[in-house]
Design a protein around this motif. Structure first.
Motif, PDB file in Angstrom:
ATOM      1  N   PHE A 177      30.681  40.639  36.871  1.00  0.00           N
ATOM      2  CA  PHE A 177      31.706  40.281  37.853  1.00  0.00           C
ATOM      3  C   PHE A 177      32.604  41.482  38.116  1.00  0.00           C
ATOM      4  O   PHE A 177      32.750  42.369  37.272  1.00  0.00           O
ATOM      5  CB  PHE A 177      32.544  39.098  37.375  1.00  0.00           C
ATOM      6  CG  PHE A 177      33.352  39.373  36.131  1.00  0.00           C
ATOM      7  CD1 PHE A 177      34.664  39.819  36.228  1.00  0.00           C
ATOM      8  CD2 PHE A 177      32.806  39.216  34.868  1.00  0.00           C
ATOM      9  CE1 PHE A 177      35.416  40.098  35.093  1.00  0.00           C
ATOM     10  CE2 PHE A 177      33.540  39.485  33.722  1.00  0.00           C
ATOM     11  CZ  PHE A 177      34.847  39.922  33.838  1.00  0.00           C
ATOM     12  N   GLU A 178      33.201  41.474  39.311  1.00  0.00           N
ATOM     13  CA  GLU A 178      34.188  42.488  39.666  1.00  0.00           C
ATOM     14  C   GLU A 178      35.526  41.856  40.013  1.00  0.00           C
ATOM     15  O   GLU A 178      36.555  42.522  39.962  1.00  0.00           O
ATOM     16  CB  GLU A 178      33.687  43.316  40.851  1.00  0.00           C
ATOM     17  CG  GLU A 178      32.466  44.162  40.545  1.00  0.00           C
ATOM     18  CD  GLU A 178      32.042  45.010  41.734  1.00  0.00           C
ATOM     19  OE1 GLU A 178      32.684  44.890  42.811  1.00  0.00           O
ATOM     20  OE2 GLU A 178      31.091  45.795  41.593  1.00  0.00           O
ATOM     21  N   ARG A 179      35.480  40.584  40.398  1.00  0.00           N
ATOM     22  CA  ARG A 179      36.700  39.884  40.779  1.00  0.00           C
ATOM     23  C   ARG A 179      36.562  38.436  40.352  1.00  0.00           C
ATOM     24  O   ARG A 179      35.485  37.976  39.967  1.00  0.00           O
ATOM     25  CB  ARG A 179      36.951  40.025  42.277  1.00  0.00           C
ATOM     26  CG  ARG A 179      35.790  39.646  43.140  1.00  0.00           C
ATOM     27  CD  ARG A 179      35.813  40.294  44.517  1.00  0.00           C
ATOM     28  NE  ARG A 179      37.023  39.971  45.260  1.00  0.00           N
ATOM     29  CZ  ARG A 179      37.328  40.529  46.429  1.00  0.00           C
ATOM     30  NH1 ARG A 179      36.526  41.446  46.960  1.00  0.00           N
ATOM     31  NH2 ARG A 179      38.425  40.199  47.078  1.00  0.00           N
ATOM     32  N   PHE A 180      37.659  37.711  40.419  1.00  0.00           N
ATOM     33  CA  PHE A 180      37.667  36.349  39.892  1.00  0.00           C
ATOM     34  C   PHE A 180      36.714  35.424  40.647  1.00  0.00           C
ATOM     35  O   PHE A 180      36.139  34.503  40.067  1.00  0.00           O
ATOM     36  CB  PHE A 180      39.089  35.780  39.933  1.00  0.00           C
ATOM     37  CG  PHE A 180      40.001  36.387  38.912  1.00  0.00           C
ATOM     38  CD1 PHE A 180      39.835  36.131  37.561  1.00  0.00           C
ATOM     39  CD2 PHE A 180      41.033  37.224  39.298  1.00  0.00           C
ATOM     40  CE1 PHE A 180      40.674  36.692  36.611  1.00  0.00           C
ATOM     41  CE2 PHE A 180      41.888  37.792  38.364  1.00  0.00           C
ATOM     42  CZ  PHE A 180      41.709  37.524  37.011  1.00  0.00           C
ATOM     43  N   SER A 181      36.546  35.642  41.957  1.00  0.00           N
ATOM     44  CA  SER A 181      35.675  34.766  42.735  1.00  0.00           C
ATOM     45  C   SER A 181      34.213  34.908  42.333  1.00  0.00           C
ATOM     46  O   SER A 181      33.380  34.073  42.702  1.00  0.00           O
ATOM     47  CB  SER A 181      35.839  35.035  44.229  1.00  0.00           C
ATOM     48  OG  SER A 181      35.548  36.388  44.528  1.00  0.00           O
TER      49      SER A 181
END
Length: 862
Positions: free
Chosen positions: A444-448
């Motif tokens: 992952f790179e972001r919460f979404s």
């Protein structure tokens, strides 16, 4: 590794209930275990090592040591704080006060004295060093890995280790992704009430925007909370420190500088005065402040505090006590003394009494366990990640283990956990806390990218987002727009929007520009009055009007600038004054005129400062001077622009990165007054030749930039006699070639060809038009004429005219552009779409942003 499931307090209590003493890593978890005791207990049951050794709640020993060292030594305060931090940290990790002395790079005279003085202080570290646990007690240590070497030093030879975690993994709840921090706080308030506040905790990074937002929101909703604001967060404490700082700025201090202080005192100063120097403003309620700043060095810190409390009616006993502790109370106030005080307050947390009621606000970096049924985790970004101590006495791998262990426990605090986060901020993805990258198997790179649910303010179907509620009020429709508002809107619609909402203070360049404009208007109407008045007198009154904005040290330069500006305006109007008394518009003069009031004469000329507003075109503005029926003029105090720059910055497809539509907008309106006529618009940069005026070499033409409008298209122009005459007045080869060709032949050639739309010189030369045009010119001219070079120069010359001139199709396109912008603007005002940060040309030119503090650079428009 996955997130390990933390043992709940209930199950851990069952494991340790039969022990005499239970050591735990932190006080909140100790309290959770102690609340579950179901039998009488003599002495301590669950307790952290430091509290056990000290026999009381831990105190901030770094601050206490600092106060003791500065009292006993004369060392620089920053050096003292640095040494104390190193000594305590090394002591914590190595288990000995003298351990720091083994690291030569960190030992100096200050460090030696700090060690000697701390040897005599009753700090918790010292008590921990000398403490031993009785061997006859049964001891359990919960979370042994979370304890430091100093904390472990008190353990008996025989004790049992109890793990904080099970062998199972923790299935974290979904992340609730919001568009902004404000939306997160709003969602929080939808859940918390004064009745359930005791059951709720909010975990956040103490220095983040969430801290102030949550505190303000809870306070506004009358919901009790604790654990948030500290000593220096008190608005009066902050205002007092600011008062001390601004007092040393001297005559450059502005009203805006002292506004936070005035706010705490309930003094309201008009926003127009915010950019003015404090000493020049005559507003009720600030006389004492002007006197205070002028006499600051004659007072002691205690006297200044007394003055502040008398003016506000607010007692500040804690601040008075802290000044006494620091030994500053009776010292004269100096700039260095204020710097030391500010540094101390930024470095150490001064203890304050708190009512432990309501919502618990916990700092994500200093908490590992929160004992509340419902826990909200806010932000959870990389700000939650600790900066590992870069010191040789710290085992970084061991310390990282403590950090990630605390983080895993914190994530699981409470019976119900809610993770409220942002996916992006400031136009950039929010990086989740770096510990999550070590704990989760997912990429992952972001919460979404993780298990999440999005909460959006935009209307959507079946997505769980928030719908807009109609408010039943029709928005006002904007029918006309000025050139300055259009420039702002095209550069950044969001900045334009804020400019409509937020009042702006008067500023130096606007005040000076208005004075010159007023003079020019007055001179057109009353040249005889000015002719009999010494210009030095007018310079004096201009200086008096602008004085609040500049230092007395600048007076000589400004006096020279003002005089040259007035002389240039007089010289220009004497030589190139209005040529007509035609009445332009039925509207009267716009606003007041400084010099009209000074001389007590009315100003209402049909030729100066003429206001226009045309709803059919959607434009409005103010014309400085109607020089002739076909010629407008605008006074400029800034630097001169080339004609091509003026036309380029008025482009609409696409707009320039520094849009300026003044000339295009004014000519668009004026051509409705004089249709089918060629028009001119001149910018008079009356300060441009200032250096040449001083040396006696000024040329009025150097101050003028004139752009023309032709009531026909460029395609119609290129074959005209006017265009042909331009070629005869151009480059040598061009003139020779087209004299030989003659106008009839030139006109015939242009009737057969279409000039390319591009203005790029390279593209023009490589175009089919250039090839055909050159061939035709070559055929129609003598052999001794360099037709190829002459044709090339002709193309450049015609293209130059196009880049320096507005043609009918240019202003037709501008009219359509204004209609589109007004339609778009009114849609946004009606709430159908947002006002984006980026303008039509992309990222705005931030040098032209008026409300920079309200915009985040690179903020997303999505």
């Amino acid at each position: 590794m996955p997130i390990r499931r933390a043992k709940p307090a209930e199950s851990l209590y069952e494991e340790v209930e039969d022990y005499d003493l239970v050591l735990v890593p932190d006080a909140p978890f100790a309290s959770a275990l102690n609340r579950r005791l179901d039998r009488p207990q003599f002495g301590h049951f669950a307790i952290p090592p430091r509290r056990l050794a000290a026999g009381r709640r831990e105190q901030a020993e770094d601050r206490l040591a600092f106060l003791e060292v500065i009292e006993q030594t004369d060392h620089d305060w920053k050096a003292v704080a640095y040494a104390i931090g190193n000594v305590l940290q090394c002591w914590e990790h190595q288990g000995s006060l003298d351990a720091i002395l083994k690291y030569d790079a960190y030992v100096d005279e200050t460090t030696h004295e700090v060690v000697d003085i701390m040897r005599t202080l009753r700090t918790t570290s010292k008590q921990l060093t000398g403490y031993t646990i009785d061997d006859d007690q049964s001891v359990a240590v919960v979370g042994y890995d979370q304890l430091t070497n100093l904390e472990r030093s008190i353990l008996p030879d025989d004790f049992d280790r109890i793990d904080l975690f099970t062998d199972e993994s923790f299935d974290y709840p979904e992340f609730h992704v919001f568009e902004s921090a404000t939306d997160i706080v709003t969602a929080l308030l939808d859940t918390i009430t004064a009745h359930n506040a005791e059951h709720v905790a909010v975990v956040l990074e103490g220095s983040s925007q969430y801290s102030s937002l949550v505190e303000s929101a809870l306070e506004a909703a009358d919901i009790p909370f604790y654990g948030g604001p500290g000593f220096i967060d008190d608005p009066h404490h902050r205002a007092f420190v600011r008062l001390l700082r601004i007092a040393f700025r001297g005559s450059e201090t502005t009203v805006g500088d002292v506004q936070p202080v005035l706010t705490q005192m309930g003094v309201d100063v008009p926003i127009d005065d915010h950019e003015k120097r404090l000493e020049t403003v005559d507003t009720p309620g600030i006389e004492w402040l002007q006197e205070f700043c002028a006499s600051i060095e004659e007072r002691t810190f205690a006297e200044v505090l007394s003055t502040y409390t008398n003016q506000t009616g607010i007692e500040l006993p804690l601040f008075d006590e802290e000044l006494q502790n620091l030994g500053l109370a009776d010292d004269s106030v100096t700039n260095d003394g204020v710097d030391r005080l500010a540094y101390y307050l930024q470095t150490y947390e001064v203890p304050v009494d708190r009512d432990n009621e309501g919502v618990l606000l916990a700092d994500a970096k200093s908490s590992a366990y929160v004992d509340r049924p419902v826990v909200f985790h806010l932000g959870m970004s990389q700000d939650w990640t600790h900066s590992a101590p870069q010191r040789p006495w710290v085992d970084t791998e061991q310390q990282f283990g403590r950090y990630i262990g605390s983080f895993q426990r914190l994530l699981q605090s409470g019976n119900q956990q809610y993770y409220l986060v942002q996916d992006a901020a400031g136009g950039e993805p929010v990086t989740p806390c770096l510990y999550l990258g070590d704990l989760l198997d997912e990429e992952f790179e972001r919460f979404s990218d993780l298990d999440s649910v999005e909460h959006s303010r935009r209307p959507r179907s079946n997505d769980g987002g928030f719908d807009r509620e109609p408010i039943g009020v029709e928005p006002e429709t904007i029918e006309t727009i000025s050139q300055s508002s259009l420039n702002s809107y095209v550069n950044s619609p969001r900045d334009y929007f804020f400019s409509r909402l937020v009042e702006s203070p008067d500023q130096e360049h606007f005040v000076e520009g208005n004075l010159f404009h007023d003079f020019a208007e007055f001179y057109v109407n009353y040249p005889d009055i000015i002719a009999t008045t010494d210009l030095e007198e007018l310079v004096d009154v201009m200086l008096g009007e602008a004085e609040p904005f500049f230092s007395s040290a600048d007076e000589t330069l400004r006096r020279r600038t003002y005089r040259i500006g007035l002389e240039m305006i007089v010289e220009y109007l004497d030589e190139h004054g209005p040529e007509s008394d035609d009445f332009l518009t039925p509207a009267s003069g716009w606003g007041t005129n400084f010099f009209a009031e000074y001389f007590d004469e009315p100003v209402d000329s049909p030729l100066t400062e003429r206001w226009f507003e045309d709803s059919s075109l959607g434009v409005k503005g103010k014309i400085d001077l109607v020089k002739a029926p076909d010629h407008l003029l605008d006074y400029k105090s800034g630097s001169k622009k080339r004609t091509s720059q003026i036309v380029k910055r008025a482009a609409v497809d696409p707009p320039a990165d520094t849009p300026n539509f003044q000339a295009a907008l004014y000519l668009t309106y004026y051509r409705t007054i004089h249709p089918d006529e060629s028009l001119e618009f001149t910018f008079f940069h009356f300060l441009e030749p200032m250096d040449d005026v001083i040396t006696g070499e000024a040329n009025m033409e150097d101050a003028l930039t004139t752009v023309s409008y032709y009531p026909f298209t460029f395609d119609e122009y290129v074959g005209s006699r006017d265009a042909y005459d331009v070629l005869l007045d151009g480059y040598n080869d061009c003139e020779e070639t087209f004299e030989d060709l003659g106008y009839p032949a030139y006109s015939d050639i242009m009737d057969q060809l279409a000039f390319p739309k591009t203005t790029d010189k390279g593209e023009l030369r490589a175009s089919e038009f250039a090839e055909e045009f050159t061939t035709a010119v070559d055929v129609g001219t003598a052999e001794d004429v360099d037709a190829e070079k002459g044709a090339d120069q002709a193309i450049r010359e015609l293209n130059g005219v196009r880049k320096r001139t507005f043609f009918r199709d240019d202003l037709d396109a501008f009219e359509s552009f204004v209609d589109e912008r007004l339609e778009e603007l009114n849609r946004r005002r009606a709430g159908e779409e947002r006002f984006p940060v980026d303008g039509l040309a992309g990222e705005p030119n931030y040098r032209r942003i008026n409300n920079r503090d309200l915009l985040l650079e690179g903020e997303s428009d999505d």
